[in-house]
Design an enzyme around this catalytic site. Structure first.
Site, mmCIF file in Angstrom:
data_model
loop_
_atom_site.group_PDB
_atom_site.id
_atom_site.type_symbol
_atom_site.label_atom_id
_atom_site.label_comp_id
_atom_site.label_asym_id
_atom_site.label_seq_id
_atom_site.Cartn_x
_atom_site.Cartn_y
_atom_site.Cartn_z
ATOM 1 N N ASP A 82 67.283 45.584 53.468
ATOM 2 C CA ASP A 82 66.727 44.228 53.411
ATOM 3 C C ASP A 82 67.502 43.278 54.326
ATOM 4 O O ASP A 82 68.700 43.039 54.111
ATOM 5 C CB ASP A 82 66.791 43.765 51.940
ATOM 6 C CG ASP A 82 66.009 42.491 51.698
ATOM 7 O OD1 ASP A 82 65.529 41.882 52.672
ATOM 8 O OD2 ASP A 82 65.893 42.100 50.519
ATOM 9 N N GLY A 140 58.049 41.162 57.706
ATOM 10 C CA GLY A 140 57.038 41.160 58.765
ATOM 11 C C GLY A 140 57.486 40.499 60.060
ATOM 12 O O GLY A 140 56.672 40.242 60.954
ATOM 13 N N ASP A 152 57.891 37.824 49.936
ATOM 14 C CA ASP A 152 57.871 38.417 48.598
ATOM 15 C C ASP A 152 56.587 38.068 47.839
ATOM 16 O O ASP A 152 56.255 36.887 47.698
ATOM 17 C CB ASP A 152 59.059 37.897 47.776
ATOM 18 C CG ASP A 152 60.375 38.386 48.315
ATOM 19 O OD1 ASP A 152 60.396 38.926 49.450
ATOM 20 O OD2 ASP A 152 61.390 38.244 47.621
#
Ligand code: GAL
Length: 509
Positions: free
Chosen positions: A254, A297, A317
């Site tokens: 992440d 993205g 999210d």
């Protein structure tokens, strides 16, 4: 009568629904009970690298005990006949096709299964559970083990769910005074130190594996994760080794704080660099670790994600997405739909998790409450994710799964659409403010089609064969109800509930 109650429910304020919980939706259950005889719900295709350990529990419904058998079992692979768990390694690359067989007092079932031993993993979208939207920074070793227990006990594993994935907050936290999570974040050799809620990472992964399931972990390429826990920055190679030694099979990587160290945005490698680095390190391990890119993205990740990972989040999210007129999964899903052409076996667009059942509000990392999605909205959600060949990762509370939620998560004909070995993502057609359709070509030449009603009221919608570029007589099957609807020669018309779906499969006659 049923319809009247349904509309009364839909017109109730969301809080009334969440007070009462989703179990009251039992009367909207569409998925038929599986038969007592065995039914193997395995994917047809599975990717494995040469010499790395396989753990695969054959997903199969039916009354236990079931006896499993495999015809043409490749050398190096063992089968536990009672549990249906396959383990072992295959040395030589190639395609190994076998027949999985299951038998009990009520009947038997067989299904073809191919192990593709090569350099590609996740040949069908990963399926499992992730801790984030239920447990946030409260996650612990115990909860992870219980989630694995529940994946078996609820039957989810019998439909193909297999990853049990921890999200953020298993490491030590920056600047924290909490004795459980504050303190030294790495040892003198730079080894990452899990926080006190995770006393034995390897033991936890072993526990998950013993059930035939797989374990997933999370970290950021930056110095800190999104919740300010230790990141992998400048320890990437070391962390990849650690994750493999602990026994993890999946890594969510992440972006979070990586912008601070990423350099100049004009650098063409700006977005890809951290992912390429971890991808290369994971490949050096003698374990298969699926890599999930999470960077919301940025930098058109769909164009290059497949070079450095197995799936990539395409949006922000879902749990933070606003519920406007339509619930947030619609806007996230429709955004994900734009990248259909980039999905391939081993590389999937990821629109985030399935948030149904009991889910905690992401804004305050809150404790779970029952979803405020109406029954038909939940069917639409699962249909969209299945049609889009999205990873099917549930992130609601495993301890509070009710019959309705399980009926949404565990319909084998809907899941078959998601897991189809052709690996095509549905194409979005005819999108208006009131409706759209999604069309997914399947390996057997049939089409899986979702017809979605965006209106607040019931709507009759027709699809013409021209729109789908097909002609002639076709057999239409309702996938949620698992029922043939008849043979249609040039169009199909159906009534669809508010924000609901008709998910069908169109077969050549
Ligand atoms: C976000 C990510 C979420 C969750 C969270 C953890 O960036 O998109 O899925 O992992 O971080 O802090």
């Amino acid at each position: 009568m049923r319809f009247i109650i349904f509309f009364l429910l839909l017109s109730m304020p969301a809080w009334v629904m969440s007070q009462e919980g989703s179990s009251k939706y039992e009367e909207y259950i569409l998925t038929p009970e599986p038969p007592q005889s065995p039914q193997i719900n395995s994917t047809a295709l599975y990717g494995l690298r040469p010499g790395t350990p396989l753990i695969y529990r054959i997903p199969c419904t039916g009354k236990r005990p079931i006896k499993f058998e495999i015809e043409d079992l490749p050398k190096g692979i063992l089968l536990d006949e009672e549990t249906g768990i396959m383990t072992g390694t295959i040395k030589n690359p190639g395609s190994y096709t076998m027949t999985l067989k299951a038998k009990n007092d009520h009947g038997n079932f067989s299904k073809e299964f191919t192990l593709n031993v090569g350099d590609k993993l996740a040949l069908t979208p990963p399926m499992g559970w992730n801790s984030w939207y239920t447990h946030y920074d409260r996650i612990s070793d115990r909860t992870m083990r219980e989630a694995a227990d529940q994946m078996i006990a609820t039957g989810m594993a019998d439909y193909g769910y297999q990853y049990v994935n921890i999200d953020d907050c298993w490491m030590m936290k920056m600047k924290s005074k909490d004795p459980d999570v504050g303190g030294k974040r790495r040892d003198k050799d730079g080894e990452i130190i899990p926080n006190k809620r995770f006393p034995n990472m390897k033991g936890m992964a072993d526990y998950i594996h013993a059930k035939g399931l797989k374990a997933g972990i999370y970290i950021s390429p930056g110095p800190a994760t999104c919740a300010s826990y230790e990141g992998s920055y400048q320890h990437e190679a070391q962390d990849a080794v650690t994750f493999a030694e602990w026994g993890f099979d999946f890594l969510k990587y992440d972006w979070c704080s990586y912008s601070k160290v990423a350099g100049k945005k004009s650098d063409p490698d700006y977005f890809i660099r951290p992912y390429r680095l971890m991808w290369d390190e994971l490949k050096k391990q003698d374990r298969d670790i699926v890599l999930n890119l999470c960077q919301y993205g940025m930098g058109n990740v769909w164009e290059w994600g497949g070079d450095v990972g197995n799936c990539w989040r395409t949006t922000g999210d879902l749990g933070l997405e606003e519920h406007k007129n339509l619930p947030g999964f619609y806007s996230i899903g429709l955004s994900n739909a734009r990248h259909a052409k980039y999905a391939i076996p081993g590389g999937w667009n990821d629109p985030d998790y399935i948030l149904i059942g009991w889910v905690g509000d992401a804004h305050g990392m809150a404790e779970g409450t029952p979803t405020d999605l109406a029954p038909w909205e939940q069917y639409s959600y699962m249909s969209m994710w299945s049609l889009m060949a999205a990873p099917l990762i549930f992130s609601g509370d495993m301890a509070k799964l009710d019959k309705f939620t399980l009926n949404v998560l565990c319909n084998n004909e809907v899941i078959e659409v998601n897991q189809d070995p052709l690996g095509k993502q549905a194409i979005l057609h005819e999108k208006t403010n009131q409706q759209f359709i999604m069309v997914k070509p399947m390996v057997d030449g049939s089409l899986a089609v979702g017809i979605f009603n965006l209106k607040d009221g019931v709507q009759e919608i027709s699809i013409k064969w021209d729109q789908l570029q097909i002609t002639g007589n076709k057999r239409v099957r309702d996938l949620w109800r698992q029922k043939d609807l008849g043979v249609f020669s040039d169009h199909f018309t159906t009534e669809i509930q508010p924000h609901g779906v008709s998910m069908i499969r169109i077969f050549n006659e």
